[in-house]
Design an enzyme around this catalytic site. Structure first.
Site, mmCIF file in Angstrom:
data_model
loop_
_atom_site.group_PDB
_atom_site.id
_atom_site.type_symbol
_atom_site.label_atom_id
_atom_site.label_comp_id
_atom_site.label_asym_id
_atom_site.label_seq_id
_atom_site.Cartn_x
_atom_site.Cartn_y
_atom_site.Cartn_z
ATOM 1 N N THR A 1 2.327 -3.828 -5.534
ATOM 2 C CA THR A 1 1.224 -4.640 -4.964
ATOM 3 C C THR A 1 -0.051 -4.533 -5.949
ATOM 4 O OG1 THR A 1 1.680 -4.274 -2.699
ATOM 5 C CG2 THR A 1 -0.631 -4.454 -3.232
ATOM 6 N N ARG B 1 7.730 -9.989 8.457
ATOM 7 C CA ARG B 1 7.153 -8.991 8.464
ATOM 8 C C ARG B 1 5.885 -9.075 7.655
ATOM 9 N NH1 ARG B 1 5.120 -5.611 4.227
ATOM 10 N NH2 ARG B 1 4.781 -3.459 5.095
ATOM 11 N N THR C 1 -2.951 0.150 -1.460
ATOM 12 C CA THR C 1 -1.565 -0.179 -1.683
ATOM 13 C C THR C 1 -0.808 1.100 -1.074
ATOM 14 O OG1 THR C 1 0.031 -0.114 -3.456
ATOM 15 C CG2 THR C 1 -2.013 0.934 -3.923
ATOM 16 N N GLY C 2 0.394 0.653 -0.384
ATOM 17 C CA GLY C 2 1.198 1.636 0.111
ATOM 18 C C GLY C 2 1.936 1.307 1.516
ATOM 19 N N GLY D 1 2.364 -0.472 4.257
ATOM 20 C CA GLY D 1 1.580 -1.123 4.985
ATOM 21 C C GLY D 1 1.415 -0.864 6.425
ATOM 22 N N GLY E 1 2.438 -7.050 5.989
ATOM 23 C CA GLY E 1 1.976 -5.578 5.584
ATOM 24 C C GLY E 1 0.473 -5.585 5.923
ATOM 25 N N ASP E 2 -0.211 -4.817 5.333
ATOM 26 C CA ASP E 2 -1.605 -4.705 5.217
ATOM 27 C C ASP E 2 -2.366 -5.241 4.227
ATOM 28 O OD1 ASP E 2 -0.454 -2.842 3.149
ATOM 29 O OD2 ASP E 2 -2.438 -2.118 2.790
HETATM 30 N N1 ASP Z 1 0.778 -2.252 1.099
HETATM 31 C C1 ASP Z 1 2.103 -3.299 0.890
HETATM 32 C C2 ASP Z 1 2.717 -3.778 2.250
HETATM 33 O O1 ASP Z 1 2.882 -2.961 2.984
HETATM 34 C C3 ASP Z 1 3.074 -2.833 -0.070
HETATM 35 C C4 ASP Z 1 2.527 -2.066 -1.347
HETATM 36 O O2 ASP Z 1 1.229 -1.855 -1.503
HETATM 37 O O3 ASP Z 1 3.434 -1.671 -2.151
HETATM 38 O O4 ASP Z 1 3.106 -4.971 2.411
#
Ligand code: ASP
Length: 357
Positions: free
Chosen positions: A218, A246, A269-270, A272, A248-249
Site C-alpha cells: 500500500t 471487502r 498501512t497494515g 486494515g 480496508g482502512d
Molecule cells: N491497509 C491495507 C488494507 O487493509 C493493506 C496494507 O496497507 O497493506 O487494505
C-alpha cells in the site's frame, strides 16, 4: 495592616512583570507565519509488514529504494517551488501507483475472483475537505479520482461502478484489466488459492503467514507546504484473495488517512480491519489535539500500544504543522522515505534507522 499593604503591592508588581514577560513571548500571527514560511516536508510509505533482508535480493532492494527516492524527490520539488501539499501528495503517490513494485495501481494484488479492486483517499488539512474511492477496477491512478471526488463532487466517498461513471464524466481513461496484471501478484493469489484447497490455512490472505508476509505495498504520502497546509493520501489494492467486496482502512477518512492543519497529516498501512477499528489516523491527531502529545508520542502510542492490543499490525507515516515527522511501524519493516526543507533525505526499508542519502 502595613504588612498586608506591602503584600498587595508586591503581588501587583509580580503580576505586572509576568504580564510583561508573557507579552514579549507571545508572537503575532505574522511573526509565526514568517518564521515558518520556508518550512516544508514530505514523507512517503510503500507498505509495512514482515519485510526482512532475506526476502529481498540486492537488485530488488535497490529497485525499491530508487522508486521511493524518485517519488519523494518529485513531491519535494513541488513543495520547494511553493506548490501545495495536495499536489505533492498526489504526484508522489502517482509515481508509486505506476510502479509494479507496490500494491497500488499497476502493482495491485488480486481478489479471490482474480480481479483487482482499488481503494484510495486524500484529505486537505486546510479545510478538512476529503475525497475517497473504493472498489474501482479500471482507474490507473485512484488517488487522482479521490482528489476529484474531493474537489469536483459534493460527496466524500464513491464506490465501484458509480465511482467509475463519475470518472467517465471527467474523461478519465478506463484501463483494460490486462494493465493491472503482474506475474508476482498472480502467483501470490495462486499460492493462497492452493492453500485454501488444501484447507491447511484460513481463507483470507492476511490470516495466512506466507501471504501476510508477501502482501505489502500500500502506498501513502503526507506533506507540509510552505503555506503551512498539511495533506495526506493513501492508495492500495487491499489484501490478496479479498472477497465480498471487502474494503480496508485505506479509503476511510480517519482510519487510513487524515489531515488537519491544527495537528498533523497521517497515512497508514497494515492490517486494515484493525486500523478501521482503532481509527488510527484520526486517533493520532486527537491525541495531539486533546492530550497535547507530540506527533512522535501520539504515533508511538497508537502503533505500539493501541493497534497491537487489538491484535493488529502495520505502520504510519505522519508530519505535523511544524514539519516534525514520524515513521512508526510494529512490523519488521516499512518501505519509507522522507525529505525536509533542509534537503535532508532518508530512505528506509527494514527496522534499522533510516539511511541518510
Ligand atoms: N491497509 C491495507 C488494507 O487493509 C493493506 C496494507 O496497507 O497493506 O487494505
Amino acid at each position: 495592616m502595613r504588612n498586608l499593604t506591602f503584600l498587595v503591592i508586591l503581588f501587583l508588581l509580580i503580576s505586572c512583570n509576568n504580564d510583561k514577560n508573557n507579552h514579549s513571548s507571545i508572537k503575532n500571527i505574522d511573526q509565526v507565519h514568517a518564521e515558518n514560511a520556508n518550512n516544508y516536508g514530505i514523507v512517503i510509505h510503500g507498505g509495512a509488514g514482515t519485510i526482512l533482508k532475506e526476502y529481498l535480493n540486492d537488485s530488488l532492494e535497490n529497485a525499491y529504494k530508487t522508486k521511493l527516492k524518485e517519488a519523494v524527490l518529485a513531491g519535494n520539488e513541488i513543495l520547494k517551488n511553493g506548490g501545495t501539499a495536495i499536489d505533492a501528495v498526489t504526484n508522489a503517490i502517482n509515481i508509486l501507483e505506476n510502479s509494479p513494485l507496490f500494491n497500488a495501481g499497476k502493482g495491485a494484488v488480486f481478489t479471490n475472483k482474480g480481479t483487482i479492486e482499488l481503494d484510495a483517499s486524500i484529505m486537505d488539512g486546510k479545510n478538512l475537505n476529503a475525497g475517497a474511492v473504493a472498489g474501482v477496477r479500471k482507474i490507473k491512478n485512484p488517488i487522482n479520482l479521490a482528489k476529484d471526488v474531493m474537489l469536483k463532487s459534493e460527496h466524500v466517498m464513491l464506490y465501484g461502478d458509480g465511482a467509475e461513471t463519475f470518472a467517465q464524466h471527467l474523461n478519465y481513461k478506463m484501463m483494460d484489466t490486462s494493465y493491472f496484471y503482474t506475474k508476482k501478484r498472480y502467483e501470490s493469489l495462486q499460492r493462497v488459492l492452493k492453500k485454501e484447497k488444501e484447507k491447511t490455512k484460513a481463507s483470507m490472505s492476511f490470516q495466512d503467514s506466507y501471504i501476510k508476509d508477501a502482501k505489502f505495498g500500500t502506498v501513502g504520502c503526507v506533506a507540509l507546504d510552505k503555506q503551512g497546509n498539511l495533506a495526506a493520501g493513501t492508495s492500495t489494492g487491499g489484501m490478496t484473495n479479498k472477497r465480498f467486496n471487502r474494503i480496508g482502512d485505506s479509503p476511510i477518512i480517519g482510519a487510513g488517512t487524515y489531515a488537519n492543519n491544527a495537528t498533523c497529516a497521517v497515512s497508514a498501512t497494515g492490517w486494515g480491519e484493525f486500523f478501521i477499528r482503532s481509527v488510527v489516523a484520526y486517533d493520532i491527531s486527537a491525541l495531539m489535539e486533546y492530550k497535547g502529545l507530540s506527533l512522535q508520542d501520539a504515533a508511538k502510542e497508537v502503533i505500539h500500544n493501541k493497534v497491537p492490543a487489538l491484535g493488529g499490525d502495520g505502520g504510519i507515516i505522519a508530519i505535523d504543522k511544524d514539519g516534525n515527522i514520524a515513521m512508526e511501524f510494529n512490523t519488521a519493516g516499512m518501505y519509507r522515505a522522507s525529505m525536509n526543507a533542509k534537503g535532508e533525505l532518508t530512505i528506509g526499508i527494514y527496522s534499522e534507522n533510516e539511511i541518510n542519502q
